[in-house]
Design an enzyme around this catalytic site. Structure first.
Site, mmCIF file in Angstrom:
data_model
loop_
_atom_site.group_PDB
_atom_site.id
_atom_site.type_symbol
_atom_site.label_atom_id
_atom_site.label_comp_id
_atom_site.label_asym_id
_atom_site.label_seq_id
_atom_site.Cartn_x
_atom_site.Cartn_y
_atom_site.Cartn_z
ATOM 1 N N LYS A 8 54.113 52.810 -52.995
ATOM 2 C CA LYS A 8 54.489 52.279 -54.311
ATOM 3 C C LYS A 8 55.196 53.377 -55.096
ATOM 4 O O LYS A 8 55.078 54.576 -54.802
ATOM 5 C CB LYS A 8 53.259 51.802 -55.100
ATOM 6 N N ASP A 131 43.806 53.008 -58.059
ATOM 7 C CA ASP A 131 45.036 52.281 -57.739
ATOM 8 C C ASP A 131 44.928 51.430 -56.479
ATOM 9 O O ASP A 131 45.873 50.727 -56.126
ATOM 10 C CB ASP A 131 46.225 53.244 -57.618
#
Length: 279
Positions: A8, A131
């Site tokens: 990401k 996350d």
């Protein structure tokens, strides 16, 4: 079972406060990109995790922790043999370990027909890292709280990202400490969201921000990326990976070759609508 676990990048990252337990509150837009680790999972009596890079003791590997958590939560008595082929750089701010952990949770859920809900998988993921829930859902998400409060955003389907990793940085905890010593910035997450929802990478290029850029200061790598004439350059996570956004593939490939000729670790990727892909 073979799985691609995508990295990401942070299109925006603002620090909005700090909890009494020391955890920082954030407001960030994260987007999956096509740089991926390759995960293999098969049923086994015991539990083993083998990784082709980074000589980390098995018990300290987040993928091993994810598998242990899965079997503990589901009470399933079997095990798994997990292999990881690393393509995502470690400790780079692009979520390689967290992606692997999410891939293991989702893979084992499918392999053993546990049929865990997305909410339950995210609850488990949060125990592994702030996350990791993002990688359960993937695509593009606004993450608030400590990163676990997720709001989906329609993913981008245009643009190319050239990622480049700088030298080793201080720990993330130290980066937060340095940031705490600075005056807080007022940053506009809504502008980034509008750009993404409109699939407008030109607007996006004028909207990207990351609070940690103020800690890094003037970076030689950032300057080298800017010299390649991208739409913009920003930082992912707390670094040390910078990324340059391009609207033309050939221009992005030329920029990648230029960095490679300078012996700079770099990877070319595009935006993805998923974090975890089953092959």
């Amino acid at each position: 079972m073979k799985i691609k676990a995508n990295a990401k990048i942070n299109l925006s990252l603002a620090i909005t406060g700090k909890r009494s337990d020391g955890y920082h509150l954030i407001d960030t837009v994260m987007h999956s990109v096509s740089l991926f680790d390759e995960i293999g999972i098969e049923k086994s009596d015991g539990l083993t995790v083998e990784c082709d890079k980074y000589n980390i003791p098995q018990e300290e590997n987040i993928a091993f922790k994810a598998a242990n958590l899965f079997f503990s939560e589901t009470k399933i008595k079997n095990g798994a043999k997990i292999t990881i082929r690393k393509n995502i750089p470690a400790a780079a701010g692009v979520g390689g370990g967290s992606a692997d952990a999410a891939a293991v949770l989702l893979g084992l859920d499918r392999l053993y027909n546990a049929n865990l809900s997305c909410a339950k998988l995210c609850e488990m993921a949060l125990k592994l890292g702030a996350d990791v829930p993002f990688f359960i859902k993937g695509g593009c998400q606004r993450a608030q709280g400590i990163g676990e409060e997720l709001t989906p955003i329609t993913p981008l389907n245009r643009g190319y990202i050239l990622l480049a990793k700088a030298d080793i940085k201080p720990s993330t905890a130290e980066m937060y400490r340095l940031l705490d010593s600075k005056e807080p910035e007022i940053l506009d997450t809504e502008k980034v969201i509008k750009a993404v929802e409109n699939n407008d990478i030109n607007l996006l290029s004028n909207s990207l921000f990351n609070a940690f850029l103020s800690v890094w200061g003037e970076s030689e790598l950032k300057q080298r990326l800017l010299e390649l004439s991208p739409l913009c350059v920003s930082l992912s996570g707390s670094g040390p990976t910078y990324f340059a956004l391009f609207d033309d593939l050939e221009k992005a490939k030329t920029a990648q070759k230029t960095l490679e000729n300078q012996n700079i670790d770099c990877w070319l990727a595009n935006f993805c609508d998923k974090a975890i892909i089953f092959e």
